[in-house]
Design a protein around this motif. Sequence first.
Motif, mmCIF file in Angstrom:
data_model
loop_
_atom_site.group_PDB
_atom_site.id
_atom_site.type_symbol
_atom_site.label_atom_id
_atom_site.label_comp_id
_atom_site.label_asym_id
_atom_site.label_seq_id
_atom_site.Cartn_x
_atom_site.Cartn_y
_atom_site.Cartn_z
ATOM 1 N N THR B 21 0.835 -1.221 0.000
ATOM 2 C CA THR B 21 0.000 0.000 0.000
ATOM 3 C C THR B 21 0.863 1.261 0.000
ATOM 4 N N ALA B 22 2.113 1.131 0.453
ATOM 5 C CA ALA B 22 2.987 2.316 0.489
ATOM 6 C C ALA B 22 3.261 2.854 -0.922
ATOM 7 N N TRP B 23 3.114 2.009 -1.910
ATOM 8 C CA TRP B 23 3.379 2.440 -3.298
ATOM 9 C C TRP B 23 2.132 3.005 -3.976
ATOM 10 N N VAL B 24 0.979 2.906 -3.272
ATOM 11 C CA VAL B 24 -0.268 3.432 -3.856
ATOM 12 C C VAL B 24 -0.323 4.935 -3.591
ATOM 13 N N GLY B 25 -0.631 5.717 -4.622
ATOM 14 C CA GLY B 25 -0.718 7.164 -4.442
ATOM 15 C C GLY B 25 0.118 7.870 -5.495
ATOM 16 N N PRO B 26 0.311 9.169 -5.302
ATOM 17 C CA PRO B 26 1.119 9.922 -6.261
ATOM 18 C C PRO B 26 2.480 9.256 -6.473
ATOM 19 N N SER B 27 2.978 9.361 -7.678
ATOM 20 C CA SER B 27 4.200 8.659 -8.076
ATOM 21 C C SER B 27 5.375 8.945 -7.129
ATOM 22 N N LEU B 28 6.179 7.910 -6.927
ATOM 23 C CA LEU B 28 7.363 8.051 -6.083
ATOM 24 C C LEU B 28 8.620 8.284 -6.927
ATOM 25 N N ALA B 29 8.400 8.548 -8.212
ATOM 26 C CA ALA B 29 9.557 8.790 -9.076
ATOM 27 C C ALA B 29 10.215 10.117 -8.684
ATOM 28 N N GLY B 30 11.454 10.278 -9.035
ATOM 29 C CA GLY B 30 12.143 11.522 -8.708
ATOM 30 C C GLY B 30 13.092 11.324 -7.550
ATOM 31 N N GLU B 31 13.877 12.385 -7.325
ATOM 32 C CA GLU B 31 14.953 12.231 -6.342
ATOM 33 C C GLU B 31 14.458 12.091 -4.910
ATOM 34 N N ARG B 32 13.239 12.614 -4.619
ATOM 35 C CA ARG B 32 12.754 12.526 -3.239
ATOM 36 C C ARG B 32 11.830 11.327 -3.025
ATOM 37 N N GLY B 33 11.678 10.501 -4.077
ATOM 38 C CA GLY B 33 10.767 9.348 -4.000
ATOM 39 C C GLY B 33 11.098 8.394 -2.860
ATOM 40 N N ASP B 34 12.407 8.046 -2.777
ATOM 41 C CA ASP B 34 12.819 7.107 -1.723
ATOM 42 C C ASP B 34 12.577 7.688 -0.335
ATOM 43 N N LEU B 35 12.859 8.994 -0.232
ATOM 44 C CA LEU B 35 12.668 9.666 1.059
ATOM 45 C C LEU B 35 11.193 9.626 1.480
ATOM 46 N N ILE B 36 10.319 9.938 0.505
ATOM 47 C CA ILE B 36 8.870 9.928 0.798
ATOM 48 C C ILE B 36 8.432 8.521 1.201
ATOM 49 N N LEU B 37 8.966 7.529 0.465
ATOM 50 C CA LEU B 37 8.584 6.138 0.761
ATOM 51 C C LEU B 37 9.010 5.737 2.180
ATOM 52 N N ILE B 38 10.263 6.037 2.500
ATOM 53 C CA ILE B 38 10.807 5.554 3.786
ATOM 54 C C ILE B 38 10.340 6.413 4.969
ATOM 55 N N GLU B 39 10.312 7.721 4.751
ATOM 56 C CA GLU B 39 9.992 8.617 5.870
ATOM 57 C C GLU B 39 8.493 8.800 6.072
ATOM 58 N N LEU B 40 7.714 8.674 4.997
ATOM 59 C CA LEU B 40 6.277 8.968 5.119
ATOM 60 C C LEU B 40 5.381 7.762 4.860
ATOM 61 N N ARG B 41 5.512 7.163 3.659
ATOM 62 C CA ARG B 41 4.538 6.137 3.262
ATOM 63 C C ARG B 41 4.637 4.868 4.107
ATOM 64 N N LEU B 42 5.863 4.361 4.293
ATOM 65 C CA LEU B 42 5.994 3.110 5.060
ATOM 66 C C LEU B 42 5.580 3.292 6.529
ATOM 67 N N PRO B 43 5.996 4.376 7.196
ATOM 68 C CA PRO B 43 5.477 4.582 8.553
ATOM 69 C C PRO B 43 3.948 4.678 8.598
#
Lengths: 260, 316
Positions: B21-43
């Motif tokens: 579910t962490a990958w569902v939503g606005p695209s995680l592409a781009g340089e801040r994608g990993d940060l958004i995934l780890i810092e926001l979506r996964l938590p």
Amino acid sequence: MAALLALNNATVLAGGLPILDDVSIEVAEGEMIAIIGANGSGKTTLIKALLGLVSLDSGTVQVEGKQLSSMGAKHRASVMAWLPQEGSTTDALLVEDVVAASRYRFDEPRAVALEAAHIALAEAGAGDLARRYVTELSGGERQRVELATMVAQQARCWLLDEPANHLDPVWRARTLRFLDGKVSEGTTALVALHDVHLLGHVDASRTRVIGLREGKIVWQGQLDHDQFGQGLEQIHGVPFHRMESAGNEFWLPAMEEDLS
Amino acid sequence: MTAPLRLLGWTLVGTAIVVATAWVGPSLAGERGDLILIELRLPRALAGALVGAVLSAAGAVVQILLQNPLATPSTVGTTAGATLGVLAALVLGSGSTLLGFPLLPAAAFIGALTVTLVISAVASRNRARTEDVLLAGIALTLATGAVSSTLRLGVDQITSLSALRWSLGSLTMVGMDRIAMLTPFVVITLLGLVWLIRPLEVLVSGTERARTRGVEVPRIRTLGLGFASLGVAACVATCGPIAFVGLICPHIVRRIVGAAPRILIPGSMLLGAVFLPLCDSIGRVLVDQREIPVGVVTAALGAPVLFWLVTRRSRN
């Protein structure tokens, strides 16, 4: 020796009116007692009072001379098992789970409880129902499961509230005969009935009858007492005619025209 | 396959869905994608799983304890009590701790426990009908709601707006710090509810029957409502009130695998743990450029389910 169960001068009020009025009874180990009376005479309240399920406005309940209120729940469950008038759960539960749950007091692993449940179901003639859901059962099947829960609990005294309600004549007879068989094996039983003819399926010589009317005990004696007919009249407030057919005894209330 | 193996299998499937579910939503592409995934979506996904498991299991247990399939921490007022506690803490704005405990969970717990004690008192009366318990819950929900509204009126607009946002129930701002605070409460609650499964296996057949089979009903009821309140209070303090999870998930589990508590309670935990992150991810994609709080999504799904349950019960 103190009686197994004793209800001493018990009164239960509802809306200021007594539904159990200064009732005292003693139940000896191994005894079979039939509580008879019309609807609303206090039979269910008497059973619930013995079980500690209703609060007494006055009086006490004792188990072998000790106050019921001082006993832990598991100890109570080792003395008394209850078959209520109302049907069991409407939840989708497996029969074997319902029966195994009645062994809660034993603190045993689930596998042991399940094994005991299967033995109890077989004894009640319901071994084939173990993996069915209770919600899928007919009235007769449910009653067999109810009896199996009583067997599985292994309590010394069974308290049954109208166990033959909603059953066809064959299952009514089978239920009472099953109960009589357990009493012959040493179980103590106290059964509330409003249909006196069901007592034709139990051993009259060892059955004591207690008659309730408007919350009071109005008659008691052995089932084979020669004054039983008068007892029925006191309990129900109308004369009863005794009839006999094929060696069986029947008691019919006097018809309206006889009463006028 | 044995039951523990089946449970393990479903837990692995559930974990995979939660992480996905962490990958569902606005695209995680781009340089801040990993940060958004780890810092926001996964938590968020992790917090959703923890909160969903607690709310769902608490709902299943409260339904058994109160002998009513419509009872949940929401419908009996526990959530509203916790909400009032948190709002009071936000509005009064005292320090970050209360007698050494973190303020928000402590305030939520006090609010939830107060309401729960009142409900327990109503439920423990000999002649209390289940309708009485639910009506008492509705009354308490309305009463605490009125106090909450009054508290909001007495504060400045910014605090009032943040209280309103918080009261919608959202996982948006939940980071690892809040998860760290939430986790001990979740563990205690879930272990406590699992520990109660054995007496609940008896209680599911009726309160009076359970008493005659050796269950200390008042003790089990108090413990069950206490653990449920603790968990719900911690969840409300973490992400605001999230309704209907405790109603929908146990009902789905009950329909699929039956009502036996030894299956219903772990099954509800598992489904709740998957359901809430799924709802959260739906809220991220439902409206373009805007995010719908997860509490709104669960309410939108839960209200029709509640309506269906009520009509089904009245038909029966």
